[in-house]
Motif scaffolding. Structure first.
Motif, PDB file in Angstrom:
ATOM      1  N   SER A 101      10.848   8.793  11.287  1.00 39.62           N
ATOM      2  CA  SER A 101      10.290   7.396  11.066  1.00 39.62           C
ATOM      3  C   SER A 101       9.295   7.358  11.388  1.00 39.62           C
ATOM      4  CB  SER A 101      12.377   6.926  11.536  1.00 39.62           C
ATOM      5  OG  SER A 101      13.285   7.366  10.927  1.00 39.62           O
ATOM      6  N   THR A 102       8.957   7.626  12.349  1.00 39.17           N
ATOM      7  CA  THR A 102       8.185   7.298  13.131  1.00 39.17           C
ATOM      8  C   THR A 102       6.505   7.588  12.633  1.00 39.17           C
ATOM      9  OG1 THR A 102       7.810   8.307  14.912  1.00 39.17           O
ATOM     10  CG2 THR A 102       8.650   5.996  15.459  1.00 39.17           C
ATOM     11  N   ALA A 103       6.010   9.081  11.580  1.00 33.64           N
ATOM     12  CA  ALA A 103       5.124   9.536  11.631  1.00 33.64           C
ATOM     13  C   ALA A 103       5.311   9.277   9.950  1.00 33.64           C
ATOM     14  CB  ALA A 103       5.904  11.109  11.702  1.00 33.64           C
ATOM     15  N   ILE A 104       6.289   9.494   9.254  1.00 34.07           N
ATOM     16  CA  ILE A 104       5.684   9.714   7.722  1.00 34.07           C
ATOM     17  C   ILE A 104       5.501   8.084   6.421  1.00 34.07           C
ATOM     18  CG2 ILE A 104       7.314   9.841   5.481  1.00 34.07           C
ATOM     19  CD1 ILE A 104       8.938  12.017   6.464  1.00 34.07           C
ATOM     20  N   PRO A 105       4.468   7.882   6.581  1.00 33.69           N
ATOM     21  CA  PRO A 105       4.129   6.414   6.062  1.00 33.69           C
ATOM     22  C   PRO A 105       5.301   5.743   5.463  1.00 33.69           C
ATOM     23  CG  PRO A 105       2.274   7.888   5.851  1.00 33.69           C
ATOM     24  CD  PRO A 105       3.692   9.025   5.782  1.00 33.69           C
ATOM     25  N   ASN A 106       5.405   4.764   5.755  1.00 35.57           N
ATOM     26  CA  ASN A 106       6.577   3.808   4.434  1.00 35.57           C
ATOM     27  C   ASN A 106       7.944   4.045   4.189  1.00 35.57           C
ATOM     28  OD1 ASN A 106       4.419   1.951   3.984  1.00 35.57           O
ATOM     29  ND2 ASN A 106       3.912   3.261   2.746  1.00 35.57           N
TER      30      ASN A 106
END
Length: 449
Positions: free
Chosen positions: A183-188
Motif C-alpha cells: 500500500s505504501t510502495a505501489i503508486p496511487n
C-alpha cells in the motif's frame, strides 16, 4: 525317376506367369521350369491385422513400441528364395511377439506424444500449497491496483481465501506486513489499500492474543511514526518512502471505521493525533518535498480534520495555517511550492471549497438561498434583451411575452393569423414593393434564359 513325379503339392506342375513389376527389378523373360516356387511372384505382404497371441514376449513388444519394428518393403532381393524364406521367418516372429490387437480402441503410431488431461482439483489437496502467501497477496493487490473498480465484487472472495489460509499468528503478521508494504510502495494505491484494510479489519476472523488485523496494522504504522523526525531530514529516498506512508495514513484515517456500541462507527482517534504530529514534523523541515507532501495531505483530509477539531473545541488547524504563513514569509522554498501553499490557505478560508446545503425548496427564498434562481430559464424581450426571474422587471417583461403569444395564437381569430399580417398591403412600403417587383422580373428573365 523324374523329380516332377514327386511334386505332389496342390497345383504342382502348373506354370503361373505373373506380370513383372518394374519396381522390383525382376526380368520379364521366359521362366525356367525348374525355378524355385516363389521365384516368379511378389513376396507375401504382412497381414494388415494379426490375431492375438499370448503376451509373453515383453522385449519384442517394447521394441515395437519404440519404433524398432520396420515394415518390409518389396525389393529385388526377394527374387532369391533363400532371402524370401528368411524374411517371412522374421515377420512370423514379430507377429507372434506383437501386442497389437485388431479389437483395440484406437491405433497410435510410435513416436507420437499422447496428451493426457490434467487431473481435476482434489478437494483434499490444498491449492494454496502451490503459491506462497506473499505471491498470492502480491497477485491480488496488483489486480486491485490495475482494476480498482472491481474492488466491491472481488473483496469478498479475497477475504474468504485469506480466512481459509491465514490461520496462525505468524501468518497474520506476515499478511499485515505485506499489505502495508504494498500500500505504501505501489503508486496511487493508498486509497484502495486503505479500503482493503478497513474491510479486512471487520471480516478477517482470526484474532490471536497479540491483536487482530486492525490492531496489528496500527502497531505497524506506529513503528514508522516513531521515526518521523529522522525521516523528514533523511536522504531523498528515505523522504519519498516516508511521504508515501503519510498519504497512506491519511487515506486510512478516512476509510478505517471502528464500530461503536451505540450509533454509527467512528474514525480512529489515534490516527487523528498522528496526522497532526506528522504535519508538524513536515513543516519543521520546510524543503520542497516535505511541503508538497503536507499540502497533499491537507487537501485530502483538511476538511474532515478541521470539522473534527472544531467539534472538540481544538484549534489545531489554526496552528497549522499559522505555520504555513510563517513558512511563506521565511522559508526559501521554490516559487511553485510557495504558490501551492498560498492556494491551500485560500482553500481553507473558503471552507475547503465546500458549498453548504441550500434551504429546503419549500422554505427557499432569494434571501436565504443563493441558488434560488440557478435553475430558472432565461427569457428574451422583443428587442433580444435576456432576463431571468432574478430581474427586478421580470413580471412585467414576462407578461409582455405572454401577451405577444396570445396575439399570434388567438384561437378565435379575432386578431387574424400570422400570415394575415404579412398579406395586408399596408404592411409594405411603396419603395419596398417596387424593389420586390423588380427583383421578381429579373429572376424570371434569368430563369427563361
Amino acid at each position: 525317376m523324374n523329380d516332377d513325379c514327386f511334386n505332389r503339392a496342390p497345383g504342382a506342375g502348373r506354370s503361373r506367369h505373373f506380370p513383372a513389376d518394374p519396381g522390383l527389378g525382376v526380368s520379364t523373360g521366359n521362366v525356367e521350369p525348374k525355378a524355385p516356387l516363389f521365384n516368379q511372384r511378389e513376396p507375401l505382404r504382412q497381414p494388415r491385422t494379426s490375431p492375438p497371441f499370448p503376451e509373453n514376449n515383453t522385449n519384442s513388444a517394447d521394441a515395437m513400441v519404440a519404433g524398432d519394428f520396420k515394415r518390409l518393403q518389396p525389393s529385388a532381393s526377394y527374387a532369391n528364395s533363400t532371402s524370401t524364406s528368411r524374411g517371412f521367418n522374421e515377420v512370423d516372429s514379430l507377429v507372434q511377439s506383437s501386442k497389437l490387437s485388431a479389437s483395440a480402441a484406437e491405433f497410435v503410431p510410435s513416436g507420437i506424444m499422447q496428451y493426457e488431461d490434467p487431473p481435476l482439483y482434489d478437494e483434499n489437496t490444498s491449492y494454496y500449497d502451490e503459491q506462497t502467501l506473499a505471491e498470492t497477496v502480491a497477485d491480488f493487490l496488483a489486480h486491485l491496483s490495475s482494476s480498482p473498480g472491481s474492488f466491491e465484487s472481488d473483496v469478498e472472495q479475497i477475504t474468504a481465501m485469506l480466512n481459509s489460509w491465514v490461520t496462525t499468528e505468524e501468518l497474520l503478521n506476515e499478511l499485515v506486513e505485506l499489505i502495508y508494504t504494498q500500500s505504501t510502495a505501489i503508486p496511487n494505491f493508498s486509497y484502495t489499500g486503505a479500503r482493503l484494510c478497513n474491510y479486512l479489519s471487520h471480516h478477517l476472523t482470526i484474532s490471536p492474543p497479540s491483536g487482530n488485523f486492525r490492531q496489528l496494522l496500527l502497531k505497524r504504522c506506529q513503528n514508522e511514526f516513531l521515526q518521523r523526525d529522522a525521516a523528514v531530514r533523511g536522504d531523498p529516498e528515505t523522504q519519498k518512502k516516508f511521504h508515501s506512508y503519510v498519504l497512506f495514513l491519511g487515506e486510512l484515517y478516512l476509510s478505517l471505521e471502528i464500530k461503536s456500541a451505540k450509533g454509527p462507527p467512528n474514525r480512529a482517534t489515534i490516527l487523528l493525533c498522528a496526522l497532526k504530529d506528522l504535519m508538524i514534523s513536515l513543516f519543521s523541515k520546510p524543503v520542497d518535498a516535505n511541503l508538497i507532501c503536507a499540502v497533499k495531505l491537507l487537501k485530502l483530509t483538511g476538511s474532515v480534520l478541521d470539522d473534527t477539531w472544531k467539534e472538540s473545541g481544538q484549534q489545531h488547524m489554526e496552528e497549522l495555517i499559522r505555520r504555513i504563513e510563517n513558512i511563506l514569509l521565511d522559508a526559501t522554498c521554490s516559487r511553485d511550492v510557495r504558490q501551492m501553499l498560498l492556494k491551500l490557505v485560500e482553500l481553507r478560508s473558503s471552507d475547503w471549497g465546500r458549498v453548504r446545503a441550500a434551504a429546503a425548496a419549500s422554505k427557499a427564498t432569494p434571501d436565504n438561498d443563493p441558488n434560488y434562481f440557478m435553475n430558472e430559464p432565461t427569457f428574451y424581450t422583443e428587442d433580444g434583451t435576456p432576463f431571468t426571474a432574478a430581474d427586478p422587471d421580470y413580471a412585467e417583461k414576462y407578461q409582455e411575452i405572454l401577451d405577444r403569444q396570445d396575439y399570434f395564437n388567438d384561437p378565435d381569430g379575432e386578431n387574424g393569423s400570422e400570415f394575415d399580417l404579412y398579406d395586408t398591403e399596408d404592411e409594405m412600403e411603396p419603395e419596398i414593393e417596387e424593389a420586390y417587383e423588380t427583383f421578381c422580373l429579373e429572376a424570371e428573365k434569368k430563369r427563361k434564359q
